[in-house]
Structure formats: structure tokens, C-alpha cells
Write a protein that holds these residues in place. Structure first.
Motif, PDB file in Angstrom:
ATOM      1  N   PRO A  37      44.821  43.569  43.385  1.00 14.30           N
ATOM      2  CA  PRO A  37      44.257  42.121  43.230  1.00 14.30           C
ATOM      3  C   PRO A  37      43.473  41.940  44.642  1.00 14.30           C
ATOM      4  N   LEU A  38      43.970  42.651  45.541  1.00 10.46           N
ATOM      5  CA  LEU A  38      42.917  42.554  46.805  1.00 10.46           C
ATOM      6  C   LEU A  38      41.741  43.142  46.407  1.00 10.46           C
ATOM      7  N   TRP A  39      41.412  44.097  45.683  1.00  8.59           N
ATOM      8  CA  TRP A  39      40.450  45.090  45.515  1.00  8.59           C
ATOM      9  C   TRP A  39      39.666  44.170  44.433  1.00  8.59           C
ATOM     10  N   LEU A  40      40.306  43.457  43.548  1.00 14.11           N
ATOM     11  CA  LEU A  40      39.552  42.656  42.566  1.00 14.11           C
ATOM     12  C   LEU A  40      38.851  41.374  43.477  1.00 14.11           C
ATOM     13  N   GLU A  41      39.512  41.044  44.533  1.00 16.29           N
ATOM     14  CA  GLU A  41      39.043  39.739  45.488  1.00 16.29           C
ATOM     15  C   GLU A  41      37.919  40.261  46.191  1.00 16.29           C
ATOM     16  N   SER A  42      38.009  41.853  46.517  1.00 11.15           N
ATOM     17  CA  SER A  42      36.966  42.217  47.465  1.00 11.15           C
ATOM     18  C   SER A  42      35.706  42.429  46.820  1.00 11.15           C
ATOM     19  N   ARG A  43      35.965  42.447  45.074  1.00  8.60           N
ATOM     20  CA  ARG A  43      34.712  42.715  44.259  1.00  8.60           C
ATOM     21  C   ARG A  43      34.234  41.200  44.074  1.00  8.60           C
ATOM     22  N   GLY A  44      34.674  40.216  44.545  1.00  8.28           N
ATOM     23  CA  GLY A  44      34.109  38.667  44.354  1.00  8.28           C
ATOM     24  C   GLY A  44      34.558  37.981  43.233  1.00  8.28           C
ATOM     25  N   LEU A  45      35.603  38.419  42.726  1.00  9.31           N
ATOM     26  CA  LEU A  45      36.273  37.933  41.618  1.00  9.31           C
ATOM     27  C   LEU A  45      37.013  36.666  41.856  1.00  9.31           C
ATOM     28  N   THR A  46      37.129  35.547  41.150  1.00  8.47           N
ATOM     29  CA  THR A  46      37.722  34.343  41.482  1.00  8.47           C
ATOM     30  C   THR A  46      39.277  34.477  40.975  1.00  8.47           C
ATOM     31  N   ALA A  47      40.151  33.621  41.515  1.00  8.90           N
ATOM     32  CA  ALA A  47      41.686  33.514  41.002  1.00  8.90           C
ATOM     33  C   ALA A  47      41.835  33.729  39.555  1.00  8.90           C
ATOM     34  N   VAL A  48      41.010  32.830  38.731  1.00  8.18           N
ATOM     35  CA  VAL A  48      41.227  32.936  37.123  1.00  8.18           C
ATOM     36  C   VAL A  48      40.777  34.401  36.919  1.00  8.18           C
ATOM     37  N   GLU A  49      39.706  34.826  37.308  1.00  4.39           N
ATOM     38  CA  GLU A  49      39.286  36.088  36.902  1.00  4.39           C
ATOM     39  C   GLU A  49      40.093  37.245  37.209  1.00  4.39           C
ATOM     40  N   ILE A  50      40.687  37.179  38.536  1.00  3.12           N
ATOM     41  CA  ILE A  50      41.818  37.955  38.881  1.00  3.12           C
ATOM     42  C   ILE A  50      42.935  37.993  37.875  1.00  3.12           C
ATOM     43  N   GLY A  51      43.589  36.761  37.435  1.00  2.22           N
ATOM     44  CA  GLY A  51      44.728  36.762  36.811  1.00  2.22           C
ATOM     45  C   GLY A  51      44.230  37.238  35.171  1.00  2.22           C
ATOM     46  N   ASN A  52      43.036  36.965  34.992  1.00  6.21           N
ATOM     47  CA  ASN A  52      42.844  37.750  33.593  1.00  6.21           C
ATOM     48  C   ASN A  52      42.610  39.090  33.512  1.00  6.21           C
ATOM     49  N   CYS A  53      42.288  39.808  34.528  1.00  2.00           N
ATOM     50  CA  CYS A  53      41.996  41.209  34.814  1.00  2.00           C
ATOM     51  C   CYS A  53      43.489  41.829  34.737  1.00  2.00           C
ATOM     52  N   ILE A  54      44.472  41.326  35.222  1.00  2.00           N
ATOM     53  CA  ILE A  54      45.950  41.500  34.959  1.00  2.00           C
ATOM     54  C   ILE A  54      46.517  41.349  33.738  1.00  2.00           C
ATOM     55  N   ALA A  55      46.135  40.108  33.229  1.00  2.00           N
ATOM     56  CA  ALA A  55      46.866  39.991  32.088  1.00  2.00           C
ATOM     57  C   ALA A  55      46.062  40.720  30.669  1.00  2.00           C
ATOM     58  N   PHE A  56      44.664  40.972  30.989  1.00  2.00           N
ATOM     59  CA  PHE A  56      44.164  41.621  29.565  1.00  2.00           C
ATOM     60  C   PHE A  56      44.590  43.015  29.332  1.00  2.00           C
ATOM     61  N   PRO A  57      45.139  43.852  30.230  1.00  2.00           N
ATOM     62  CA  PRO A  57      45.624  45.141  29.824  1.00  2.00           C
ATOM     63  C   PRO A  57      46.758  45.082  29.288  1.00  2.00           C
ATOM     64  N   ILE A  58      47.828  43.992  29.644  1.00  2.00           N
ATOM     65  CA  ILE A  58      49.072  43.618  29.335  1.00  2.00           C
ATOM     66  C   ILE A  58      49.043  43.226  27.811  1.00  2.00           C
ATOM     67  N   LEU A  59      48.092  42.358  27.516  1.00  2.00           N
ATOM     68  CA  LEU A  59      48.093  41.590  26.257  1.00  2.00           C
ATOM     69  C   LEU A  59      47.558  42.904  25.180  1.00  2.00           C
ATOM     70  N   VAL A  60      46.612  43.518  25.725  1.00  2.00           N
ATOM     71  CA  VAL A  60      46.091  44.865  24.840  1.00  2.00           C
ATOM     72  C   VAL A  60      47.283  45.601  24.654  1.00  2.00           C
ATOM     73  N   ARG A  61      47.846  46.257  25.578  1.00  2.00           N
ATOM     74  CA  ARG A  61      49.205  47.129  25.387  1.00  2.00           C
ATOM     75  C   ARG A  61      50.089  46.373  24.519  1.00  2.00           C
ATOM     76  N   VAL A  62      50.287  45.150  24.492  1.00  2.00           N
ATOM     77  CA  VAL A  62      51.353  44.631  23.485  1.00  2.00           C
ATOM     78  C   VAL A  62      50.856  44.924  22.007  1.00  2.00           C
ATOM     79  N   LEU A  63      49.570  44.790  21.951  1.00  2.00           N
ATOM     80  CA  LEU A  63      49.151  45.222  20.479  1.00  2.00           C
ATOM     81  C   LEU A  63      49.271  46.762  20.135  1.00  2.00           C
ATOM     82  N   LEU A  64      49.119  47.410  21.070  1.00  2.00           N
ATOM     83  CA  LEU A  64      49.194  48.822  20.714  1.00  2.00           C
ATOM     84  C   LEU A  64      50.601  49.569  20.975  1.00  2.00           C
TER      85      LEU A  64
END
Length: 395
Positions: A37-64
Motif C-alpha cells: 500500500p505504501l508503494w501504491l501511495e508513492s505512485r500517487g494513487l488515492t485511498a479508494v484506488e489503493i483499496g481497489n488494487c488490493i481488492a481486485f486480485p482477491i476478487l479475480v482469484r475467487v473466480l479462478l
């Protein structure tokens, strides 16, 4: 006179090789969970975008994950499957280095973590083979992951005191390379031993009849809800501590404390399971989660955070052990990877949903977002009470 099958003999150094695998595999988690999350923050992502970057692989992994479980059950061996997932995950993540902007970072890191994460349920199924077929101790094999998580927390935190946040990408990539190396050391159960064991178990049971029992599914949901209650911590724990003035060493220390206590429980996992059983461990983890997240928004200083992080032994490890031993006791060995896939799907849906809410909650409420994490734990408690009162199968 009926001839009994010969006792199963484990592949050479089975338990040690599983320990080594988990050690190498979870170095990745030891860097990613606190500092990604600190790396994502350093790349200029917002709190919502950071949450999405963490949630996205979890959700896709659920499907697979269910498909990965079926693939693993039918593949020549589980080492082969794990190596495929870890290697392709590392290649995918490598493209995140030159990526800039929300969508490229989301897609490259998401693909990498999805593929890397698909290896874990397969490895867990292989570990349960050691528990059920060879009488090995699950907690002691899984302990390697906890040990490496601590080392990675502390080492990464110390490095961040002298390097820029951009270095986190290279730390993760190096850790993924290590995970590739240990994947090739995994044991393979001899076909002859599997054939003897399968013959002694009689006809293969119906997967639907075994895996779709309401009582079993209810306890899978409980395990998933308790894990989902960690969403704000996993997504914003390091950012929250940083906002309170703690540095990289402090943050790494907080994460390490949680794993030290997790390790302690894994060391004594055999006694814990014999004493409380899977249901009891799930109940303990659920109650601890309610207490932990109710107190986390209160800034009680370093000692207070250390005590709350110590509860990770219950909120994560006890609940996780309860679920794994539930599978070991309730599911035939040839269906364990599929069972892991179903549990992974359920817990992944719950964690992805909770993580998707974590970004807006942290954006709106800051540290008070932890209060909302008591909700999934409270729902889990209700399910456990109903499960017990209804007389569902005991775990």
C-alpha cells in the motif's frame, strides 16, 4: 483373507520441504502486506484506488480458485501446478515496474498476485496430504511461512528507512523469485502410494454430496467472515500507523509481532486442535476479532498496538487452523484441493467485498474505519450460535 494396504511412507523430508516452501512463498506476503500500500501511495494513487488494487486480485482469484483446485486434483502432481502459478505470477508482476497510472498498475499487479495466490490452496492441499496420509503436523509445516513473514516485515521496514518507497517493487520482485526457487523443491507423493491409499478408501464419493453440506458451508462462511474482517488492516494498516507518526521500523515491528504470536499458535497447533476442536478455534477467532477491531481505532500507543497485533494469533491463526482441520476431518483426501478451492472462493468473495469497502471507509473515517470491521465478525458469531443450536454436524 483380505490383504490390508501397506502403511503409507512419505516422500523423503516431506515435512521439511513443505516448511521450506512456505518459508520462501510467504516472504512475498511479508513484503506485500505491510508495504505494497505504501508503494501504491508513492505512485500517487488515492485511498479508494489503493483499496481497489488490493481488492481486485482477491476478487479475480475467487473466480479462478475453484478451477485451479479441479486442475490440481487432475494434474500429474501438485508441485507441477504450483510451479506454473508462481512462475507466471512473477512474470506478470514484473510488468508493474514501468507501469504508471491507476489502470496499468491495477492490471499488472493484479495479474501477478492472482497467479501467485492460486498456488496457495494447492500447496495447502498437498500439506493436508501429509497430515492425513502420513500423520504429520500441519501447524509445524505451515510455520515456515510465519517465520519468513516476520523476517520480511523487519528487513523490509529497516530497508525503507534508507531507500525510497520505489524500492518496494524490487523487494516484491526478488521475493517472488525466491518463491519460484522453493516451488521446485516441493515433494511429490509417489503414484504407488496414492493408488494404495485410494484403494483402501473405497469408491470415490460424490463431490457434491461431500462439499455441499449446509453445516460445512456455514463454517466455511464463518472462516471467511473472520478473515474478511482484516480488510482495513491489510489495506491501510501501514498507512494508518504512518499517519500516527510511526516509521518503517515501527511498522515492520507491529506486523512482526502479529506473526510472532501466530507462530506460537502454529507451534502448539496440535494441542490447540485437540483441546478446542475446529469449531472451538473458529469461535475463539471470531470473539477475538470483535474485540480487536473495536479497540483498534483507539490510539493506545505502541504497547496498545502491540497487544492488539498479538491477537492476530486468534483472529487469523486460530480461525485458519479451525478451517483447515475442518477440511482435514470432513473431506476425503482426493477432494481436498476442490474443498480448498470452495473455501478460497467463499473467503475471497467476502474479503474482496470487505476490501472494496475499506477504501471508501478509510477515506471517510480514517482510523475509525476499523470499527466497521466488527460487523463481519458479529455475523460470524451469529452463524456459529445458530450452527450449534441447530444441531448441525459437530466439527
Amino acid at each position: 483373507m483380505t490383504t490390508q494396504p501397506a502403511p503409507a511412507v512419505p516422500p523423503r523430508h516431506f515435512a521439511f520441504r513443505m516448511w521450506v516452501f512456505f518459508f520462501g512463498y510467504f516472504i512475498v506476503g511479508g513484503v506485500v502486506q505491510p508495504f505494497f500500500p505504501l508503494w501504491l501511495e508513492s505512485r500517487g494513487l488515492t485511498a479508494v484506488e489503493i483499496g481497489n488494487c488490493i481488492a481486485f486480485p482477491i476478487l479475480v482469484r475467487v473466480l479462478l480458485t475453484p478451477f485451479a483446485g479441479v486442475f490440481a486434483d487432475r494434474a500429474p502432481n501438485r508441485r507441477f501446478v504450483i510451479c506454473i502459478f508462481v512462475v507466471t505470477g512473477t512474470i506478470a508482476f514484473a510488468f508493474a515496474g514501468p507501469a504508471h497510472g491507476y489502470w496499468p498498475i491495477l492490471l499488472t499487479t493484479g495479474a501477478g498476485f492472482v497467479l501467485w495466490g492460486l498456488g496457495l490452496p494447492v500447496a495447502e492441499a498437498l500439506t493436508l496430504t501429509g497430515v492425513r496420509r502420513f500423520g504429520l503436523d500441519y501447524g509445524r509445516m505451515r510455520l515456515g511461512g510465519s517465520v519468513s513473514f516476520i523476517i520480511a516485515n523487519l528487513a523490509s521496514g529497516a530497508l525503507l528507512g534508507i531507500v525510497a518507497p520505489d524500492a518496494i517493487f524490487w523487494m516484491i520482485l526478488a521475493a517472488l523469485g525466491g518463491a519460484i526457487a522453493v516451488s521446485f523443491t516441493l515433494p511429490v507423493t509417489p503414484r504407488a502410494v496414492r493408488a494404495l491409499d485410494d484403494a483402501s478408501q473405497g469408491p470415490r464419493p460424490s463431490a457434491w454430496a461431500v462439499l455441499a453440506r449446509p453445516g460445512l458451508i456455514a463454517l466455511f462462511v464463518v472462516g471467511g467472515l473472520v478473515q474478511a474482517s482484516h480488510a482495513v488492516l491489510y489495506s491501510f494498516g501501514s498507512i494508518y500507523w504512518k499517519s500516527l507518526g510511526y516509521d518503517g521500523v515501527d511498522i515492520g515491528g507491529f506486523w512482526a509481532i502479529s506473526i510472532v504470536f501466530e507462530v506460537t499458535l502454529f507451534i502448539w497447533s496440535g494441542l490447540a486442535v485437540r483441546t478446542f476442536g475446529p469449531f472451538g478455534l473458529l469461535l475463539i477467532g471470531t470473539l477475538a476479532a470483535i474485540v480487536r477491531w473495536a479497540l483498534f481505532p483507539l490510539d493506545m500507543g505502541p504497547a496498545g498496538f502491540a497487544a492488539l497485533q498479538a491477537l492476530h494469533a486468534l483472529t487469523f491463526a486460530a480461525a485458519y487452523l479451525g478451517t483447515q482441520h475442518l477440511i482435514a476431518r470432513s473431506i476425503p483426501e482426493e477432494l481436498t484441493a476442490s474443498a480448498q478451492g470452495i473455501f478460497g472462493m467463499m473467503s475471497g468473495i467476502l474479503l474482496a467485498t470487505s476490501t472494496a469497502f475499506a477504501g471508501p471507509l478509510y477515506h471517510s473515517f480514517g482510523g475509525d474505519a476499523y470499527f466497521f470491521m466488527t460487523a463481519p465478525a458479529c455475523v460470524a458469531l451469529v452463524i456459529l450460535v445458530v450452527h450449534r443450536l441447530s444441531g448441525a454436524e459437530r466439527a
